[in-house]
Design a protein around this motif. Sequence first.
Motif, short mmCIF file in Angstrom:
data_model
loop_
_atom_site.label_atom_id
_atom_site.label_comp_id
_atom_site.label_asym_id
_atom_site.label_seq_id
_atom_site.Cartn_x
_atom_site.Cartn_y
_atom_site.Cartn_z
N ARG A 171 20.36 6.72 6.65
CA ARG A 171 21.56 7.54 6.81
C ARG A 171 22.45 7.52 5.56
NH1 ARG A 171 20.75 11.30 9.73
NH2 ARG A 171 22.91 11.74 9.23
N ASP A 172 22.60 6.36 4.97
CA ASP A 172 23.48 6.28 3.79
C ASP A 172 22.88 7.04 2.61
OD1 ASP A 172 25.28 4.88 5.24
OD2 ASP A 172 24.91 2.94 4.30
N ALA A 188 23.53 10.63 3.16
CA ALA A 188 24.94 10.93 2.84
C ALA A 188 25.12 11.02 1.33
CB ALA A 188 25.85 9.87 3.43
N ASP A 189 24.51 10.08 0.61
CA ASP A 189 24.63 10.10 -0.85
C ASP A 189 23.99 11.36 -1.43
OD1 ASP A 189 25.91 7.73 -0.65
OD2 ASP A 189 24.19 6.49 -1.20
N ARG A 206 23.80 14.23 -0.04
CA ARG A 206 24.63 15.41 0.22
C ARG A 206 25.83 15.50 -0.72
NH1 ARG A 206 24.03 15.49 6.72
NH2 ARG A 206 21.81 15.95 6.72
N ARG A 207 26.10 14.41 -1.41
CA ARG A 207 27.15 14.48 -2.43
C ARG A 207 26.60 15.16 -3.69
NH1 ARG A 207 29.61 8.43 -1.22
NH2 ARG A 207 29.98 8.88 0.95
N VAL A 244 26.57 22.51 0.07
CA VAL A 244 26.04 23.50 1.01
C VAL A 244 27.14 24.48 1.41
CG1 VAL A 244 24.84 23.83 3.20
CG2 VAL A 244 24.48 21.72 1.90
N HIS A 266 27.71 27.29 4.20
CA HIS A 266 27.15 27.87 5.42
C HIS A 266 27.72 29.26 5.66
CE1 HIS A 266 24.75 24.90 7.62
NE2 HIS A 266 25.42 24.01 6.93
N GLN A 300 31.92 26.13 8.51
CA GLN A 300 32.13 24.79 9.07
C GLN A 300 33.31 24.05 8.45
OE1 GLN A 300 28.63 22.40 9.43
NE2 GLN A 300 27.58 23.93 10.64
N LEU A 316 38.00 17.66 1.17
CA LEU A 316 37.35 16.67 2.03
C LEU A 316 36.23 15.87 1.35
CD1 LEU A 316 36.89 17.93 5.71
CD2 LEU A 316 38.03 15.88 4.92
N PRO A 317 35.36 16.51 0.56
CA PRO A 317 34.31 15.72 -0.09
C PRO A 317 34.89 14.61 -0.97
CG PRO A 317 33.76 18.04 -0.20
CD PRO A 317 35.16 17.95 0.32
N THR A 350 37.80 13.09 -0.31
CA THR A 350 38.33 12.11 0.64
C THR A 350 37.23 11.20 1.17
OG1 THR A 350 39.89 13.81 1.31
CG2 THR A 350 39.74 11.88 2.72
N VAL A 351 36.10 11.79 1.58
CA VAL A 351 35.04 10.97 2.17
C VAL A 351 34.38 10.08 1.11
CG1 VAL A 351 34.59 12.62 4.01
CG2 VAL A 351 33.14 12.62 1.98
N ARG A 404 34.61 24.03 -1.67
CA ARG A 404 34.33 22.71 -1.10
C ARG A 404 32.95 22.21 -1.53
NH1 ARG A 404 33.76 22.28 5.24
NH2 ARG A 404 31.82 23.29 4.66
N GLN A 454 31.47 19.14 16.10
CA GLN A 454 31.65 20.03 14.95
C GLN A 454 32.26 19.28 13.76
OE1 GLN A 454 30.95 23.38 14.65
NE2 GLN A 454 31.66 23.25 12.54
N THR A 510 30.38 18.56 10.23
CA THR A 510 30.98 18.99 8.97
C THR A 510 31.12 17.81 8.01
OG1 THR A 510 32.20 20.71 10.12
CG2 THR A 510 33.03 20.08 7.96
N ARG A 543 29.39 15.08 7.94
CA ARG A 543 28.06 14.68 7.44
C ARG A 543 27.56 15.66 6.38
NH1 ARG A 543 24.58 12.67 12.68
NH2 ARG A 543 24.97 10.46 12.38
N LEU A 544 27.86 16.91 6.63
CA LEU A 544 27.40 17.95 5.69
C LEU A 544 27.96 17.73 4.29
CD1 LEU A 544 25.94 20.81 5.71
CD2 LEU A 544 28.23 21.76 5.89
N ILE A 545 29.17 17.22 4.21
CA ILE A 545 29.80 17.05 2.90
C ILE A 545 29.61 15.62 2.36
CG2 ILE A 545 31.48 18.89 3.21
CD1 ILE A 545 33.52 16.71 3.89
N GLY A 546 28.74 14.86 3.02
CA GLY A 546 28.37 13.56 2.43
C GLY A 546 29.09 12.36 2.98
N ALA A 547 29.72 12.51 4.16
CA ALA A 547 30.39 11.33 4.73
C ALA A 547 29.34 10.39 5.31
CB ALA A 547 31.36 11.76 5.83
N ARG A 548 29.49 9.12 5.01
CA ARG A 548 28.60 8.14 5.61
C ARG A 548 29.01 7.91 7.07
NH1 ARG A 548 26.95 3.36 1.48
NH2 ARG A 548 25.96 4.68 -0.06
N TYR A 578 32.01 5.75 7.51
CA TYR A 578 33.30 6.42 7.28
C TYR A 578 33.75 7.13 8.56
CZ TYR A 578 36.64 9.74 5.28
OH TYR A 578 37.76 10.47 5.02
#
Lengths: 225, 297
Positions: free
Chosen positions: A70-71, A74-75, A77-78, A82, A84, A88, A101-102, A104-105, A149, B202, B206, B208-213, B216
């Motif tokens: 999973r990690d 996530a990495d 996707r950075r 994407v 859509h 979203q 948001l990217p 922030t996360v 984004r 949702q 979203t 996860r789509l932008i890379g949140a672990r 997090y």
Amino acid sequence: MIEFEQAGFSYGDHAILRDMSLTLAPGSFQFLVGPSGAGKTTFLRLCYLDLAATTGEVRHFGRSIAPSERDAIADLRRRVGVVHQDCQFLDHLPISENIALPLTVNGIDPREREEDLRALLQWVDLTARVDAAPPLLSGGERQRAAVARAVILSPDVILADEPTGNLDWDMAQRVLTLLVELNRMGKTVLIATHDLNLIRAAKARVQARVLRIAQGRVQLAGADL
Amino acid sequence: MSAAGRFLRGDPGAGRVVPRGARAAVSVGFLAGVMAFFAVLALALALAAGRLAENWSGELARDATLQIFAPKDQVEAQARAALNVLRTTPGILSVRVVTLDEQKALLEPWLGPGFAVETLPLPLLIAVTTDRAELNEESLALRLGAEAPGAVFDNHAAWRLPLVTTAERLRLFALVCLGLTALALAAVVGLAAQAAVAANGQVIQTLRLIGARDSYISHAFTRRFTLRALGGAVIGTAAGLALLAALPQASEQGFFLVGIGLQGWHWALPVLVPLIAGLVAWAVTRFATRASLRRWS
């Protein structure tokens, strides 16, 4: 960058995609076409690992990532932005926060990147709409915000799923312009679309490869495009 | 800054990704408040029952009485003989004749203030303080039987031991209530967290789509639920303490059952209730959200 090797995907016994062997090369600009239900979105989801290939192998940046990592996903996707069709967004946050948001996360305080954010908002022409909630934006504004984004972390690959599907021609051109500019910056761009006019408009400005999905296989499209 | 401090301070961005109006989070705050209220009452009950059991098995266990049932003309002589026996018995720490006024005061709660106690055939009563370890009650009974046949020694065991058992059971019951309250809170928070994760599909998709672990996302939900539970529990605890403070104190009424309120340093113990509620909420939400996120993978 993203390599498919004899890769396929099935829902149960129903094969959606099969025997795909292709590479999305760095800096390339590609379109993915095919009728509705052909598997364009499934192909994109394999690209950003929302789905895992059920046969063969898909390598991202030289590495095969298992669904349980999973990690690592996530990495990834950075590095893969994407866009859509339905964008979203988090509807309870203003669009500027959605775009940030990217950051922030990733533990980056958006205030530290305020100038970049401002420049990005200017680039997608949303400076006047920063405080608006996503549901209050027009379709074109939402798509431009989604592009912003997707690129805020400066990813290597941009994937766009029908990014102009709900837009009029002028707005579609504006979104295309943004994606072409990103490609000129060295980003790999893959757009899934059924809009042939958009492909023609892009081909006039950038060297684009067109991939067609037919009967579960991905092939290079002919000269009719 | 400590881990708890960092958690409470939070990531200003992460704190905003979970919609504020999430119903599940609001319910958690309310339910945590109600449960904290009951937990404070259960805690007070456990402490009061503990005090009662301690009193009845400790200080009160040393007290005994000796009553002289004899014809009027022999009461004084038998009392003197009995006192003499008591004073020369090992394990008897002190003896004191209970005056008629003291007997009146003892009977007043049952017979009323205007009752003429003198009309009752009251026995002569001697209050005795004993050292149970040293006292040989059989030997004392034999000696009293010989010297003062109308004397009846009562160590109060007949009524005191069932009360000690009752108080201990009451304490156990209150502790079980406390444990069940914590379990119920854990179950409610866990279910609410799972519901919130499901209802915010949702948002999670979203992120996860932008890379949140997942850590997090889990942290964002955990923090929201923990703070709601903590806030609710603080209010519930305050309400419980206010109720206890409004109860009549044991010393005012002189009757043990109203002594259910907290005493002395015990007033500090309810501070633990919101802390434990927060800890339970943190652990359960963390587990529930991570499990939900794994299932979604």
